[in-house]
Design a protein around this motif. Structure first.
Motif, PDB file in Angstrom:
ATOM      1  N   ARG A  43      -2.615   1.665  -5.247  1.00  0.00           N
ATOM      2  CA  ARG A  43      -2.580   2.064  -3.839  1.00  0.00           C
ATOM      3  C   ARG A  43      -3.907   1.837  -3.129  1.00  0.00           C
ATOM      4  O   ARG A  43      -3.953   1.162  -2.088  1.00  0.00           O
ATOM      5  CB  ARG A  43      -2.140   3.523  -3.716  1.00  0.00           C
ATOM      6  CG  ARG A  43      -1.992   3.971  -2.275  1.00  0.00           C
ATOM      7  CD  ARG A  43      -1.606   5.443  -2.192  1.00  0.00           C
ATOM      8  NE  ARG A  43      -1.453   5.866  -0.812  1.00  0.00           N
ATOM      9  CZ  ARG A  43      -2.460   6.193  -0.005  1.00  0.00           C
ATOM     10  NH1 ARG A  43      -3.701   6.137  -0.464  1.00  0.00           N
ATOM     11  NH2 ARG A  43      -2.236   6.566   1.244  1.00  0.00           N
ATOM     12  N   PRO A  44      -5.055   2.367  -3.633  1.00  0.00           N
ATOM     13  CA  PRO A  44      -6.323   2.107  -2.925  1.00  0.00           C
ATOM     14  C   PRO A  44      -6.744   0.636  -2.967  1.00  0.00           C
ATOM     15  O   PRO A  44      -7.379   0.148  -2.037  1.00  0.00           O
ATOM     16  CB  PRO A  44      -7.330   3.000  -3.652  1.00  0.00           C
ATOM     17  CG  PRO A  44      -6.722   3.291  -4.973  1.00  0.00           C
ATOM     18  CD  PRO A  44      -5.256   3.305  -4.758  1.00  0.00           C
ATOM     19  N   SER A  93       3.203   1.500  -3.085  1.00  0.00           N
ATOM     20  CA  SER A  93       2.490   2.044  -4.245  1.00  0.00           C
ATOM     21  C   SER A  93       2.336   3.550  -4.127  1.00  0.00           C
ATOM     22  O   SER A  93       2.446   4.280  -5.127  1.00  0.00           O
ATOM     23  CB  SER A  93       1.112   1.381  -4.380  1.00  0.00           C
ATOM     24  OG  SER A  93       1.234  -0.002  -4.591  1.00  0.00           O
ATOM     25  N   GLY A  94       2.070   4.050  -2.906  1.00  0.00           N
ATOM     26  CA  GLY A  94       1.972   5.486  -2.696  1.00  0.00           C
ATOM     27  C   GLY A  94       3.286   6.184  -2.972  1.00  0.00           C
ATOM     28  O   GLY A  94       3.330   7.239  -3.631  1.00  0.00           O
ATOM     29  N   PHE A 139      -0.054   2.914 -10.514  1.00  0.00           N
ATOM     30  CA  PHE A 139       0.201   3.075  -9.078  1.00  0.00           C
ATOM     31  C   PHE A 139      -0.952   3.801  -8.386  1.00  0.00           C
ATOM     32  O   PHE A 139      -1.235   3.539  -7.206  1.00  0.00           O
ATOM     33  CB  PHE A 139       1.501   3.853  -8.856  1.00  0.00           C
ATOM     34  CG  PHE A 139       2.737   3.063  -9.190  1.00  0.00           C
ATOM     35  CD1 PHE A 139       2.935   1.798  -8.647  1.00  0.00           C
ATOM     36  CD2 PHE A 139       3.699   3.565 -10.053  1.00  0.00           C
ATOM     37  CE1 PHE A 139       4.081   1.069  -8.940  1.00  0.00           C
ATOM     38  CE2 PHE A 139       4.841   2.838 -10.358  1.00  0.00           C
ATOM     39  CZ  PHE A 139       5.027   1.588  -9.810  1.00  0.00           C
ATOM     40  N   GLY A 140      -1.616   4.701  -9.092  1.00  0.00           N
ATOM     41  CA  GLY A 140      -2.775   5.403  -8.524  1.00  0.00           C
ATOM     42  C   GLY A 140      -3.910   4.452  -8.211  1.00  0.00           C
ATOM     43  O   GLY A 140      -4.618   4.608  -7.206  1.00  0.00           O
ATOM     44  N   THR A 179       0.836  -1.208   0.000  1.00  0.00           N
ATOM     45  CA  THR A 179       0.000   0.000   0.000  1.00  0.00           C
ATOM     46  C   THR A 179       0.864   1.250   0.000  1.00  0.00           C
ATOM     47  O   THR A 179       0.687   2.159  -0.824  1.00  0.00           O
ATOM     48  CB  THR A 179      -0.919   0.000   1.239  1.00  0.00           C
ATOM     49  OG1 THR A 179      -1.790  -1.118   1.180  1.00  0.00           O
ATOM     50  CG2 THR A 179      -1.753   1.280   1.283  1.00  0.00           C
ATOM     51  N   PHE A 180       1.817   1.294   0.939  1.00  0.00           N
ATOM     52  CA  PHE A 180       2.664   2.483   1.043  1.00  0.00           C
ATOM     53  C   PHE A 180       3.751   2.501  -0.030  1.00  0.00           C
ATOM     54  O   PHE A 180       4.196   3.564  -0.450  1.00  0.00           O
ATOM     55  CB  PHE A 180       3.267   2.554   2.446  1.00  0.00           C
ATOM     56  CG  PHE A 180       2.237   2.797   3.504  1.00  0.00           C
ATOM     57  CD1 PHE A 180       1.642   4.040   3.645  1.00  0.00           C
ATOM     58  CD2 PHE A 180       1.824   1.766   4.335  1.00  0.00           C
ATOM     59  CE1 PHE A 180       0.674   4.261   4.608  1.00  0.00           C
ATOM     60  CE2 PHE A 180       0.855   1.980   5.294  1.00  0.00           C
ATOM     61  CZ  PHE A 180       0.276   3.230   5.429  1.00  0.00           C
ATOM     62  N   LEU A 189       3.984   6.073  -6.669  1.00  0.00           N
ATOM     63  CA  LEU A 189       3.154   7.050  -7.373  1.00  0.00           C
ATOM     64  C   LEU A 189       3.763   8.445  -7.297  1.00  0.00           C
ATOM     65  O   LEU A 189       3.847   9.170  -8.301  1.00  0.00           O
ATOM     66  CB  LEU A 189       1.742   7.057  -6.769  1.00  0.00           C
ATOM     67  CG  LEU A 189       0.769   8.103  -7.325  1.00  0.00           C
ATOM     68  CD1 LEU A 189       0.509   7.867  -8.814  1.00  0.00           C
ATOM     69  CD2 LEU A 189      -0.547   8.082  -6.556  1.00  0.00           C
ATOM     70  N   PHE A 211      -4.663  -2.052  -2.974  1.00  0.00           N
ATOM     71  CA  PHE A 211      -3.895  -2.726  -1.924  1.00  0.00           C
ATOM     72  C   PHE A 211      -4.423  -2.334  -0.543  1.00  0.00           C
ATOM     73  O   PHE A 211      -4.498  -3.165   0.368  1.00  0.00           O
ATOM     74  CB  PHE A 211      -2.418  -2.373  -2.035  1.00  0.00           C
ATOM     75  CG  PHE A 211      -1.670  -3.201  -3.041  1.00  0.00           C
ATOM     76  CD1 PHE A 211      -1.647  -4.588  -2.951  1.00  0.00           C
ATOM     77  CD2 PHE A 211      -0.983  -2.603  -4.083  1.00  0.00           C
ATOM     78  CE1 PHE A 211      -0.958  -5.358  -3.875  1.00  0.00           C
ATOM     79  CE2 PHE A 211      -0.285  -3.363  -5.010  1.00  0.00           C
ATOM     80  CZ  PHE A 211      -0.282  -4.744  -4.910  1.00  0.00           C
ATOM     81  N   ARG A 212      -4.759  -1.048  -0.385  1.00  0.00           N
ATOM     82  CA  ARG A 212      -5.263  -0.574   0.906  1.00  0.00           C
ATOM     83  C   ARG A 212      -6.554  -1.282   1.277  1.00  0.00           C
ATOM     84  O   ARG A 212      -6.744  -1.717   2.427  1.00  0.00           O
ATOM     85  CB  ARG A 212      -5.486   0.941   0.844  1.00  0.00           C
ATOM     86  CG  ARG A 212      -5.937   1.574   2.139  1.00  0.00           C
ATOM     87  CD  ARG A 212      -4.878   1.448   3.187  1.00  0.00           C
ATOM     88  NE  ARG A 212      -5.118   2.299   4.348  1.00  0.00           N
ATOM     89  CZ  ARG A 212      -4.408   2.251   5.458  1.00  0.00           C
ATOM     90  NH1 ARG A 212      -3.398   1.400   5.561  1.00  0.00           N
ATOM     91  NH2 ARG A 212      -4.674   3.048   6.467  1.00  0.00           N
ATOM     92  N   PRO A 232       4.763   9.781   1.277  1.00  0.00           N
ATOM     93  CA  PRO A 232       3.770   8.783   1.701  1.00  0.00           C
ATOM     94  C   PRO A 232       4.171   7.988   2.939  1.00  0.00           C
ATOM     95  O   PRO A 232       3.329   7.353   3.572  1.00  0.00           O
ATOM     96  CB  PRO A 232       3.666   7.856   0.468  1.00  0.00           C
ATOM     97  CG  PRO A 232       4.077   8.704  -0.677  1.00  0.00           C
ATOM     98  CD  PRO A 232       5.150   9.587  -0.136  1.00  0.00           C
TER      99      PRO A 232
END
Length: 584
Positions: free
Chosen positions: A77-78, A38-39, A73-74, A35-36, A42, A80-81, A293
């Motif tokens: 991130r959500p 990917s942030g 990546f945008g 998650t992080f 991004l 994976f989150r 991030p």
């Protein structure tokens, strides 16, 4: 580290389930890291894309890949989150489900011994708070700490591959955030968090016990005292929370400053190393933005660690349910008739409390004696009764019947003690069945004689179903005085030598109260009676009076002697007598 090893050295609640669901745990940590990651990816890609687009490339093909990666990546991130949240809560709920199942089985299997070592509110606190604390241990401490350390290592190793000097600077700056700050939070704010939860737990425990005796407070006219007792812990918790918020604000500010310094280090390094060509300069913003991030997981690490003392205490408390059970006492049977109940230097305090609820009390109650225990709410009257019958194990001293410890007579307790309390246990079955609980071998005629003795024969026989009338849940079919008489009939049928009266008239009007007390003492004239009350109506029936104050006997003697020698007793007696007269 030593405390961590000690906490889990003999743990049977946390570590076994960590091993049981280790595969799911690894997946949760991987998803949290991604998650992080990917942030950060991004932001890194966006920094490069913005710089490259600002140079106005001659063809869109030059920035096509960064545009696609920004979208990838945008979205990642959500996604994976979301999956991480589902997986982590699924993991935690599985463990908590096992916790609760084990807790209920422990309480059910060892109900008697747990009752002897814990207050009612204490057990409710374990059920309501400690399991939730262990749940938060994973969500707010374990997951953020592991994910934060993984990001820390990833950033340091990644930069180290490019420049080891810059990597060392980041080791120091980010190390303060992921190592020093969490340790400082435990050492400073952790103590405050622990104290806050300790006050909250004590408040929860005491409030539960006080609410269970709320009628006592109201009848004794101590409503304002009751409210003041609740205000003190609430104000203490509010003060600690203000200090906690103040500390968190400064901690967050300091972390932001360290992140800013890390960004400046990356900017200076990339500005010096990547300005040899226009193409290389596009990476400057990428490195500077990628660190942002990580701010969120880094902040969560310090907060999660500051709560560790609370979670540590909860882990120890649930493990104590398995480890610190009172020693089983070999059971015996009382030989011969009851002669005396002796209390010898009795002291009791709950394991998690500092106050001695009963403090070095001694007295002897002989066969046929009538004793009244008086005192305001919260002075230890109910605790003393529980010690007498063996529901609680004394911290020091002993309770003996005919020279035998009461703890060794628990299997035959129903043959020794009859109890009439504020809320008699009446079940949703017939009058006959409810009274026969006093002696399940009693004949119908014996049950009817007991009902007649308490003055309910004409009432019961006037009902359509007579003795087969259902009393309804908690005895709602009858009035308060009638419920107490049904319970008294049960005690007559039980024929125990020692009768405990635990404020049986507290919810009755003065006239009904007087009549019931007269009837109780008349019917039980040959029994030993220990009567707990908060006022003096009916005190003429007893042989000796003991005033309990702060766990000790403050006044003691016969009613006549105390009336002559104690102004306080005389004032209370005249007050109760005046009320009784005015209501006649």
């Amino acid at each position: 580290m030593k405390q961590l090893r000690e906490t889990f050295a003999h743990d049977t609640w946390v570590m076994p389930y960590l091993r049981k669901y280790k595969g799911l745990l690894i997946l949760v940590l991987f998803l949290g890291f991604m998650t992080f990651f990917s942030g950060g990816a991004l932001m890194f890609n966006s920094g490069y894309l913005i710089s490259e687009a600002a140079r106005r490339p001659s063809s869109i093909i030059y920035i096509y890949v960064p545009v696609v990666l920004a979208r990838a990546f945008g979205i990642a991130r959500p996604v994976f989150r979301y999956i991480e949240r589902l997986t982590s809560h699924n993991w935690v709920l599985r463990i908590v489900s096992d916790f609760r199942k084990k807790l209920y089985q422990t309480v059910e299997r060892k109900a008697t011994t747990i009752q002897r070592s814990h207050q009612t509110g204490d057990i409710l606190s374990i059920l309501a708070d400690d399991i939730d604390h262990i749940e938060n241990l994973y969500l707010r401490t374990v997951f953020p700490m592991v994910i934060g350390w993984l990001l820390y290592l990833f950033v340091v190793i990644g930069i180290g591959c490019l420049n080891w000097v810059v990597s060392l600077l980041l080791v120091l700056l980010l190390g303060i955030i992921v190592i020093i700050m969490p340790l400082a939070s435990v050492a400073t704010n952790g103590v405050r968090e622990f104290r806050q939860h300790q006050i909250q737990h004590e408040f929860y425990t005491n409030l539960t016990d006080e609410v269970l005796g709320l009628g006592d407070w109201l009848i004794s006219g101590r409503y304002h005292d009751f409210m003041k007792l609740q205000e003190k812990p609430i104000k203490a918790i509010a003060a600690l929370r203000r200090k906690d918020h103040f500390y968190q604000w400064w901690r967050s500010f300091f972390v932001q400053v360290l992140v800013l310094l890390s960004v400046l280090v990356l900017l200076i390094w990339s500005g010096q190393s990547l300005t040899g060509s226009k193409a290389a300069a596009d990476w400057i913003a990428a490195f500077a933005l990628a660190i942002f991030p990580a701010v969120s997981p880094f902040l969560n690490m310090s907060q999660g660690m500051s709560e560790w003392p609370v979670y540590q205490r909860s882990i120890k408390r649930v493990n104590q349910l398995d480890q610190n059970q009172p020693r089983e006492v070999p059971q015996e049977k009382l030989s011969g008739n009851f002669e005396a109940l002796k209390i010898d230097h009795l002291t009791f305090k709950y394991p998690d409390g500092d106050r001695k609820v009963v403090n070095d009390i001694s007295m002897t109650v002989r066969s046929g004696e009538k004793v009244a225990l008086l005192g305001p709410s919260g002075t230890g009257k109910s605790t003393l009764l529980k010690l007498m019958v063996g529901d609680l194990t004394p911290t020091a001293g002993k309770v003996m019947i005919n020279g035998m410890p009461v703890s060794a007579l628990q299997k035959n307790r129903a043959e020794l003690f009859g109890i009439l309390d504020q809320q008699p246990y009446l079940f949703d079955t017939t009058v006959m069945n409810n009274v026969r609980l006093g002696n399940i071998n009693a004949s119908d005629d014996d049950v009817k004689k007991a009902i007649e003795a308490v003055g309910l024969k004409s009432l019961i026989e006037s009902l359509p179903e007579q003795y087969e009338t259902h009393v309804q849940e908690a005895g709602r079919r009858f009035s308060g005085g009638e419920r107490q008489r049904l319970s008294l009939a049960r005690i007559l049928l039980q024929d125990a030598p020692i009768i405990i009266l635990d404020e049986p008239t507290v919810s009755l009007d003065p006239i009904t109260e007087r009549r019931l007390l007269d009837q109780v003492f008349a019917l039980l004239k040959d029994k030993t009676i220990i009567w707990v009350t908060h006022h003096l109506a009916g005190i003429k029936h007893v042989d000796q009076v003991r005033f309990l104050e702060a766990g000790r006997f403050d006044m003691q003697g016969t009613p006549e002697t105390l009336y002559q020698t104690e102004a306080r007793f005389r004032q209370l007696y005249d007050l109760d007598r005046g009320k009784s007269v005015s209501n006649n």
